[in-house]
Design a protein around this motif. Structure first.
Motif, PDB file in Angstrom:
ATOM      1  N   LYS A 126       0.818  -1.213   0.000  1.00 32.93           N
ATOM      2  CA  LYS A 126       0.000   0.000   0.000  1.00 32.93           C
ATOM      3  C   LYS A 126       0.852   1.263   0.000  1.00 32.93           C
ATOM      4  N   ARG A 127       2.075   1.195   0.546  1.00 34.36           N
ATOM      5  CA  ARG A 127       2.945   2.370   0.541  1.00 34.36           C
ATOM      6  C   ARG A 127       3.445   2.682  -0.866  1.00 34.36           C
ATOM      7  N   TYR A 128       3.540   1.661  -1.701  1.00 34.22           N
ATOM      8  CA  TYR A 128       4.003   1.837  -3.075  1.00 34.22           C
ATOM      9  C   TYR A 128       2.848   1.885  -4.068  1.00 34.22           C
ATOM     10  N   ASP A 129       1.622   1.686  -3.583  1.00 32.24           N
ATOM     11  CA  ASP A 129       0.421   1.663  -4.432  1.00 32.24           C
ATOM     12  C   ASP A 129       0.524   0.566  -5.490  1.00 32.24           C
ATOM     13  N   ILE A 130       1.003  -0.611  -5.074  1.00 28.35           N
ATOM     14  CA  ILE A 130       1.156  -1.759  -5.959  1.00 28.35           C
ATOM     15  C   ILE A 130       0.008  -2.734  -5.721  1.00 28.35           C
ATOM     16  N   SER A 131      -0.652  -3.153  -6.794  1.00 31.61           N
ATOM     17  CA  SER A 131      -1.764  -4.098  -6.694  1.00 31.61           C
ATOM     18  C   SER A 131      -1.260  -5.528  -6.574  1.00 31.61           C
ATOM     19  N   LEU A 132      -2.104  -6.377  -6.002  1.00 27.32           N
ATOM     20  CA  LEU A 132      -1.778  -7.789  -5.808  1.00 27.32           C
ATOM     21  C   LEU A 132      -2.904  -8.652  -6.350  1.00 27.32           C
ATOM     22  N   ALA A 133      -2.541  -9.788  -6.934  1.00 24.10           N
ATOM     23  CA  ALA A 133      -3.507 -10.797  -7.355  1.00 24.10           C
ATOM     24  C   ALA A 133      -2.905 -12.158  -7.087  1.00 24.10           C
ATOM     25  N   GLY A 134      -3.738 -13.102  -6.623  1.00 26.47           N
ATOM     26  CA  GLY A 134      -3.172 -14.403  -6.307  1.00 26.47           C
ATOM     27  C   GLY A 134      -4.212 -15.479  -6.096  1.00 26.47           C
ATOM     28  N   SER A 135      -3.714 -16.665  -5.723  1.00 26.15           N
ATOM     29  CA  SER A 135      -4.569 -17.834  -5.592  1.00 26.15           C
ATOM     30  C   SER A 135      -4.025 -18.755  -4.517  1.00 26.15           C
ATOM     31  N   SER A 136      -4.932 -19.464  -3.861  1.00 25.92           N
ATOM     32  CA  SER A 136      -4.574 -20.468  -2.870  1.00 25.92           C
ATOM     33  C   SER A 136      -4.418 -21.829  -3.544  1.00 25.92           C
ATOM     34  N   ALA A 137      -3.483 -22.634  -3.032  1.00 25.19           N
ATOM     35  CA  ALA A 137      -3.248 -23.967  -3.577  1.00 25.19           C
ATOM     36  C   ALA A 137      -4.531 -24.792  -3.521  1.00 25.19           C
ATOM     37  N   TYR A 138      -4.700 -25.641  -4.533  1.00 24.66           N
ATOM     38  CA  TYR A 138      -5.937 -26.426  -4.672  1.00 24.66           C
ATOM     39  C   TYR A 138      -5.599 -27.839  -5.137  1.00 24.66           C
ATOM     40  N   GLY A 139      -6.437 -28.795  -4.756  1.00 27.17           N
ATOM     41  CA  GLY A 139      -6.290 -30.163  -5.238  1.00 27.17           C
ATOM     42  C   GLY A 139      -5.369 -31.028  -4.407  1.00 27.17           C
ATOM     43  N   THR A 140      -5.084 -30.620  -3.176  1.00 25.78           N
ATOM     44  CA  THR A 140      -4.212 -31.403  -2.310  1.00 25.78           C
ATOM     45  C   THR A 140      -4.953 -32.630  -1.776  1.00 25.78           C
ATOM     46  N   PRO A 141      -4.410 -33.831  -1.948  1.00 22.64           N
ATOM     47  CA  PRO A 141      -5.073 -35.026  -1.425  1.00 22.64           C
ATOM     48  C   PRO A 141      -5.194 -34.984   0.094  1.00 22.64           C
ATOM     49  N   LEU A 142      -6.227 -35.620   0.607  1.00 26.13           N
ATOM     50  CA  LEU A 142      -6.449 -35.682   2.048  1.00 26.13           C
ATOM     51  C   LEU A 142      -5.233 -36.298   2.729  1.00 26.13           C
ATOM     52  N   GLY A 143      -4.739 -35.618   3.749  1.00 24.26           N
ATOM     53  CA  GLY A 143      -3.585 -36.107   4.484  1.00 24.26           C
ATOM     54  C   GLY A 143      -2.272 -35.481   4.064  1.00 24.26           C
ATOM     55  N   ASP A 144      -2.244 -34.853   2.881  1.00 23.78           N
ATOM     56  CA  ASP A 144      -1.046 -34.152   2.424  1.00 23.78           C
ATOM     57  C   ASP A 144      -1.149 -32.665   2.747  1.00 23.78           C
ATOM     58  N   LYS A 145      -0.014 -31.982   2.718  1.00 22.26           N
ATOM     59  CA  LYS A 145       0.024 -30.544   2.968  1.00 22.26           C
ATOM     60  C   LYS A 145      -0.050 -29.778   1.654  1.00 22.26           C
ATOM     61  N   ASN A 146      -0.717 -28.624   1.700  1.00 25.31           N
ATOM     62  CA  ASN A 146      -0.722 -27.748   0.533  1.00 25.31           C
ATOM     63  C   ASN A 146       0.707 -27.365   0.161  1.00 25.31           C
ATOM     64  N   GLN A 147       0.956 -27.278  -1.141  1.00 29.43           N
ATOM     65  CA  GLN A 147       2.294 -26.969  -1.637  1.00 29.43           C
ATOM     66  C   GLN A 147       2.207 -25.888  -2.716  1.00 29.43           C
ATOM     67  N   ILE A 148       3.217 -25.027  -2.733  1.00 32.69           N
ATOM     68  CA  ILE A 148       3.382 -24.100  -3.846  1.00 32.69           C
ATOM     69  C   ILE A 148       4.744 -24.371  -4.502  1.00 32.69           C
TER      70      ILE A 148
END
Length: 362
Positions: free
Chosen positions: A138-160
């Motif tokens: 916000k100090r630089y007036d820079i916009s952000l766009a993004g996404s959360s990890a999806y499709g992680t099998p049950l029992g595994d950790k989200n990964q990027i």
């Protein structure tokens, strides 16, 4: 600026990477989108093929003008941009420990508000992450766009994905400066308020994104009273009637992902105490889709590439009403585009559900 999209459905990972990168000799930035089962090897092969090229990405489904694909890897290549990348570690507890490096990385490309964007992928804890990094943006007036990890099998950790490796409890970011024009960031919300009756969040647990009460009444009872949908059908009905957090005239979508036996609502976006919440309903998607495209084209002299951060559940709704093919065709009016589908999207300081967040390059 130029954007290139390559995909491959091959289960042979080296072959898939070769197919998805055919024609790419050199790039300023590579984004890799892959199903969880293919992500690790795809990231390794891509980094080996393009040593020294910054790579970010996530486990997710993707789409292009041809349709949705949850089994292919997608490689997006950018040329004609200045790029600096990095990671935010320990996002669950202490993302602030990475904030000095984050700002130094931003400064390294001499950012300008009109032609610089922060692209990010994360493994969760979105509200804490955004609160931390937006103290700088916000100090630089820079916009952000993004996404959360999806499709992680049950029992595994989200990964990027970052430079050939998979990482947990982390967010990866790329500051991208368009050397040939501006960048605009915006969102598309296909829902409107079901009624003008506001509700107030009176009992929540923001750390677990749990909503207990609205107006001092169990939240699921308020939802049922307004929509007519009984407790057992609430989660599925979020495609039609999600919740919306009011911010003036604007509304940010949150969807309930599960209920416990008592009807306590667990959401994809945290609800904070005393926030104003509305029950939502679908608006005219065709009109909204065309309005989004017209707004983009009115604000840029020309469009070279659009990156879409979108929602699996939003697409389920669009497909369910028979509008998906037309929706993807509408987006083609912007020229080349690629879409990343997840369960949560980010725009500036907001984490949202069932919302399109777009980044369009002039």
């Amino acid at each position: 600026m130029r954007g290139f999209i390559g995909t491959s459905q091959s289960d042979n990972i080296s072959e898939a990477v070769e197919q998805a990168t055919k024609g790419i000799k050199k790039a300023d930035l590579l984004i890799l989108i892959a199903p969880f089962i293919k992500a690790e090897k795809s990231a390794e092969y891509l980094a080996e093929k393009y040593p020294g090229t910054p790579i970010i990405g996530t486990t997710s489904a993707s789409y292009t003008a041809k349709g949705i694909d949850d089994s292919s890897i997608m490689v997006i290549a950018f040329a004609g941009v200045t790029v600096a990348t990095g990671v935010i570690t320990n996002t669950r507890k202490t993302p602030v420990t990475s904030i000095l490096e984050f700002e130094e990385t931003l400064n390294s490309i001499e950012p300008e508000a009109e032609n610089t964007v922060c692209l990010e992928f994360n493994t969760g804890n979105e509200e804490k992450l955004l609160a931390t990094i937006n103290s700088v943006l916000k100090r630089y007036d820079i916009s952000l766009a993004g996404s959360s990890a999806y499709g992680t099998p049950l029992g595994d950790k989200n990964q990027i994905i970052y430079n050939g490796k998979l990482m947990a409890d982390t967010a990866v970011y790329a500051f991208v400066k368009n050397n040939a024009g501006r960048i605009i960031v915006g969102k598309e919300n296909i829902y409107k308020r079901l009624s003008e009756k506001p509700h107030f969040a009176t009992l929540v647990d923001r750390n677990t994104k749990t909503l207990f009460q609205l107006d001092d009444i169990p939240a699921h009872e308020i939802y049922t009273a307004e929509t007519g949908v009984e407790k057992e059908g609430i989660v599925e009905n979020m495609l039609v009637n999600p919740l919306g957090r009011a911010a003036g005239e604007d509304t940010f979508i949150t969807a309930t992902s599960s209920l416990d036996m008592n009807g306590v609502m667990f959401n994809g976006k945290a609800v904070f105490e005393n926030e104003t919440i509305y029950i939502m309903e679908p608006d005219d998607i065709g009109e909204i889709s065309m309005s989004t495209i017209e707004d983009i084209m009115d604000n840029l002299n020309s469009t070279s590439f659009t990156l879409c951060f979108d929602s699996v559940n939003r697409f389920r709704y669009i497909a369910g009403i028979g509008y998906l093919d037309q929706y993807l065709t509408n987006l083609s009016q912007l020229g080349t585009y690629a879409g990343i589908m997840g369960v949560g999207e980010q725009i500036n300081n907001q984490h949202v559900n069932q919302t399109l967040v777009y980044v369009t390059f002039e």
